[in-house]
Design a protein around this motif. Structure first.
Motif, PDB file in Angstrom:
ATOM      1  N   TRP A  87       5.192  -8.900 -20.186  1.00  0.00           N
ATOM      2  CA  TRP A  87       4.145  -9.252 -19.895  1.00  0.00           C
ATOM      3  C   TRP A  87       3.642 -10.452 -20.478  1.00  0.00           C
ATOM      4  O   TRP A  87       3.842 -10.748 -21.478  1.00  0.00           O
ATOM      5  CB  TRP A  87       2.985  -8.077 -20.192  1.00  0.00           C
ATOM      6  N   ALA A  88       2.736 -11.374 -19.799  1.00  0.00           N
ATOM      7  CA  ALA A  88       2.365 -12.627 -20.600  1.00  0.00           C
ATOM      8  C   ALA A  88       0.633 -12.688 -20.177  1.00  0.00           C
ATOM      9  O   ALA A  88       0.388 -12.201 -19.203  1.00  0.00           O
ATOM     10  CB  ALA A  88       2.867 -13.721 -19.839  1.00  0.00           C
ATOM     11  N   ASP A  89       0.018 -13.248 -21.228  1.00  0.00           N
ATOM     12  CA  ASP A  89      -1.275 -13.569 -20.983  1.00  0.00           C
ATOM     13  C   ASP A  89      -1.626 -14.525 -19.939  1.00  0.00           C
ATOM     14  O   ASP A  89      -1.146 -15.615 -19.691  1.00  0.00           O
ATOM     15  CB  ASP A  89      -2.048 -14.226 -22.414  1.00  0.00           C
ATOM     16  N   ILE A  90      -2.667 -14.077 -19.159  1.00  0.00           N
ATOM     17  CA  ILE A  90      -2.997 -15.024 -17.889  1.00  0.00           C
ATOM     18  C   ILE A  90      -3.820 -16.353 -18.381  1.00  0.00           C
ATOM     19  O   ILE A  90      -3.227 -17.425 -18.157  1.00  0.00           O
ATOM     20  CB  ILE A  90      -4.102 -14.270 -17.001  1.00  0.00           C
ATOM     21  N   TYR A  91      -4.372 -16.360 -19.603  1.00  0.00           N
ATOM     22  CA  TYR A  91      -5.067 -17.308 -20.004  1.00  0.00           C
ATOM     23  C   TYR A  91      -4.684 -17.645 -21.360  1.00  0.00           C
ATOM     24  O   TYR A  91      -4.045 -17.011 -22.117  1.00  0.00           O
ATOM     25  CB  TYR A  91      -6.643 -17.119 -20.321  1.00  0.00           C
ATOM     26  N   LEU A  92      -4.877 -19.009 -21.742  1.00  0.00           N
ATOM     27  CA  LEU A  92      -4.883 -19.477 -23.275  1.00  0.00           C
ATOM     28  C   LEU A  92      -5.389 -18.698 -24.568  1.00  0.00           C
ATOM     29  O   LEU A  92      -6.698 -18.356 -23.781  1.00  0.00           O
ATOM     30  CB  LEU A  92      -5.010 -20.944 -23.313  1.00  0.00           C
ATOM     31  N   LEU A  93      -4.944 -18.596 -25.419  1.00  0.00           N
ATOM     32  CA  LEU A  93      -5.607 -18.026 -26.452  1.00  0.00           C
ATOM     33  C   LEU A  93      -6.979 -18.721 -26.546  1.00  0.00           C
ATOM     34  O   LEU A  93      -7.195 -19.975 -26.735  1.00  0.00           O
ATOM     35  CB  LEU A  93      -4.924 -17.980 -27.914  1.00  0.00           C
ATOM     36  N   THR A 102      -7.217 -11.991 -26.433  1.00  0.00           N
ATOM     37  CA  THR A 102      -6.307 -13.049 -26.504  1.00  0.00           C
ATOM     38  C   THR A 102      -6.316 -13.647 -25.083  1.00  0.00           C
ATOM     39  O   THR A 102      -5.816 -14.950 -25.179  1.00  0.00           O
ATOM     40  CB  THR A 102      -4.932 -12.739 -27.144  1.00  0.00           C
ATOM     41  N   SER A 103      -6.593 -13.249 -23.830  1.00  0.00           N
ATOM     42  CA  SER A 103      -6.551 -13.695 -22.667  1.00  0.00           C
ATOM     43  C   SER A 103      -7.978 -13.369 -21.976  1.00  0.00           C
ATOM     44  O   SER A 103      -7.996 -12.410 -21.127  1.00  0.00           O
ATOM     45  CB  SER A 103      -5.475 -13.273 -21.856  1.00  0.00           C
ATOM     46  N   ALA A 104      -8.797 -14.313 -21.781  1.00  0.00           N
ATOM     47  CA  ALA A 104      -9.923 -14.299 -20.981  1.00  0.00           C
ATOM     48  C   ALA A 104     -10.509 -15.783 -20.650  1.00  0.00           C
ATOM     49  O   ALA A 104     -10.276 -16.560 -21.054  1.00  0.00           O
ATOM     50  CB  ALA A 104     -11.068 -13.786 -22.042  1.00  0.00           C
ATOM     51  N   ALA A 105     -11.187 -15.402 -19.096  1.00  0.00           N
ATOM     52  CA  ALA A 105     -11.546 -16.712 -18.746  1.00  0.00           C
ATOM     53  C   ALA A 105     -12.922 -17.207 -19.406  1.00  0.00           C
ATOM     54  O   ALA A 105     -13.629 -16.497 -19.850  1.00  0.00           O
ATOM     55  CB  ALA A 105     -11.922 -16.429 -17.086  1.00  0.00           C
ATOM     56  N   GLY A 106     -13.066 -18.464 -19.177  1.00  0.00           N
ATOM     57  CA  GLY A 106     -14.585 -18.872 -19.526  1.00  0.00           C
ATOM     58  C   GLY A 106     -14.652 -19.100 -21.273  1.00  0.00           C
ATOM     59  O   GLY A 106     -15.579 -19.170 -21.648  1.00  0.00           O
ATOM     60  N   GLN A 107     -13.270 -19.049 -22.086  1.00  0.00           N
ATOM     61  CA  GLN A 107     -13.139 -19.069 -23.537  1.00  0.00           C
ATOM     62  C   GLN A 107     -13.048 -20.417 -23.989  1.00  0.00           C
ATOM     63  O   GLN A 107     -12.347 -21.206 -23.304  1.00  0.00           O
ATOM     64  CB  GLN A 107     -12.474 -18.119 -24.042  1.00  0.00           C
ATOM     65  N   THR A 108     -13.597 -20.884 -25.138  1.00  0.00           N
ATOM     66  CA  THR A 108     -13.278 -22.314 -25.904  1.00  0.00           C
ATOM     67  C   THR A 108     -11.726 -22.045 -26.139  1.00  0.00           C
ATOM     68  O   THR A 108     -11.380 -21.096 -26.725  1.00  0.00           O
ATOM     69  CB  THR A 108     -14.159 -22.491 -26.729  1.00  0.00           C
ATOM     70  N   ILE A 109     -10.754 -22.955 -25.813  1.00  0.00           N
ATOM     71  CA  ILE A 109      -9.326 -22.684 -25.997  1.00  0.00           C
ATOM     72  C   ILE A 109      -9.438 -22.994 -27.677  1.00  0.00           C
ATOM     73  O   ILE A 109      -9.876 -23.903 -27.952  1.00  0.00           O
ATOM     74  CB  ILE A 109      -8.533 -23.772 -25.186  1.00  0.00           C
ATOM     75  N   ALA A 110      -8.399 -22.215 -28.231  1.00  0.00           N
ATOM     76  CA  ALA A 110      -8.145 -22.231 -29.394  1.00  0.00           C
ATOM     77  C   ALA A 110      -7.067 -23.385 -29.679  1.00  0.00           C
ATOM     78  O   ALA A 110      -6.173 -23.340 -29.113  1.00  0.00           O
ATOM     79  CB  ALA A 110      -7.370 -21.056 -30.141  1.00  0.00           C
ATOM     80  N   ASP A 111      -7.220 -24.183 -30.638  1.00  0.00           N
ATOM     81  CA  ASP A 111      -6.238 -25.361 -30.969  1.00  0.00           C
ATOM     82  C   ASP A 111      -6.712 -25.906 -32.288  1.00  0.00           C
ATOM     83  O   ASP A 111      -7.618 -25.211 -33.094  1.00  0.00           O
ATOM     84  CB  ASP A 111      -6.426 -26.463 -29.816  1.00  0.00           C
ATOM     85  N   GLY A 112      -5.964 -26.935 -32.533  1.00  0.00           N
ATOM     86  CA  GLY A 112      -6.120 -27.521 -34.070  1.00  0.00           C
ATOM     87  C   GLY A 112      -7.667 -28.029 -34.271  1.00  0.00           C
ATOM     88  O   GLY A 112      -8.179 -27.953 -35.516  1.00  0.00           O
TER      89      GLY A 112
END
Length: 267
Positions: A87-93, A102-112
């Motif tokens: 299984w894999a997350d549909i959305y980026l963290l 960890t996988s939800a639409a309309g979220q601010t993408i976690a990055d540096g």
């Protein structure tokens, strides 16, 4: 009984004491029922688009799960079964994974530049955030949710079906549907959008010797590189389902590198 479905939303399926079977966006009990008058038996994701067919929202068939056919993690929301194997997350963290998963639409993408919240399991309070998104921190977040970063072969499988050798051109900022960047399984922003940390380490990052590269948790001898997969928004020619780079230290953090979770399949 089906509610009015909203694109980008996960639904649980319940059997109720009045013999009805119904779907609901609540993962505790359906509207009008309680945990003693209903039992959760499965669920699905109502996708932002119909896989790579068109932009019409639709139930993603790869997201269907039940009590014995499901991801091994505790929270099955926002995941799809890839090739019947994992299984894999549909959305980026996203930044707010503690409340949204960890996988939800309309979220601010976690990055540096927009680090995620620190998981409770790793000393977080529910509101404190990391100051970066290193390989170490991405893996802590995923581990706290019963998931892991994908290895190279898993990434190549989960991203299969994207339009190869293209990128979106600019930072998307949020988890969303971007046409042609969706994999066969309905995984959004799968390549050409953000690098994602892989699980693997390979090749020496520095000359042999002890290095302070674990953010204060011991030293590494001859520290290897951490892999990143998929390509970023500004690297069209190299982006794709088999795109990888093995040149960053695990302590590296930047606004072009995010994360995506995977886990085993239970059947």
């Amino acid at each position: 009984t089906m509610p009015t479905l909203k694109a980008g939303t996960d639904y649980a399926i319940y059997v109720c004491t009045d013999r009805s079977v119904r779907a609901d966006a609540s993962f505790s009990a359906p509207s009008g029922y309680t945990t003693s008058t209903s039992r959760q038996i499965g669920g699905f994701h109502y996708a932002l688009a119909n896989l790579n067919v068109d932009s019409t929202p639709n139930i993603n068939a790869y997201s269907l799960w039940d009590l014995k056919w499901r991801p091994a993690c505790a929270d099955p929301r926002g995941m799809v079964l890839v090739a019947g194997a994992f299984w894999a997350d549909i959305y980026l963290l996203g930044v707010n994974h503690i409340t949204a998963g960890t996988s939800a639409a309309g979220q601010t993408i976690a990055d540096g530049s927009s680090p995620p919240k620190v998981p409770i399991a790793f000393g977080g309070t529910g509101s404190t955030s990391y100051s970066s998104l290193t390989w170490w921190e991405a893996n802590e977040v995923l581990a706290a949710n019963g998931k892991r970063a994908p290895c190279y072969r898993e990434f190549s499988a989960l991203a299969y079906g994207v339009t190869e050798a293209q990128s979106v051109g600019s930072d998307p900022a949020t988890t969303q549907h971007q046409s042609s960047y969706t994999s066969k399984w309905g995984i959004e922003q799968a390549s050409g959008v953000m690098w994602i940390w892989g699980s693997e380490l390979g090749g020496p990052y520095a000359s042999a010797g002890w290095v302070n590269d674990t953010i204060g948790r011991g030293q590494d001898y001859n520290i290897p590189n951490a892999a990143v997969f998929g390509g970023l928004w500004a690297s069209a020619a190299s982006s794709g389902s088999r795109c990888s780079a093995w040149l960053y230290a695990p302590s590296y953090s930047y606004n072009t590198i995010g994360a995506r979770g995977v886990c085993d399949h239970v059947r």
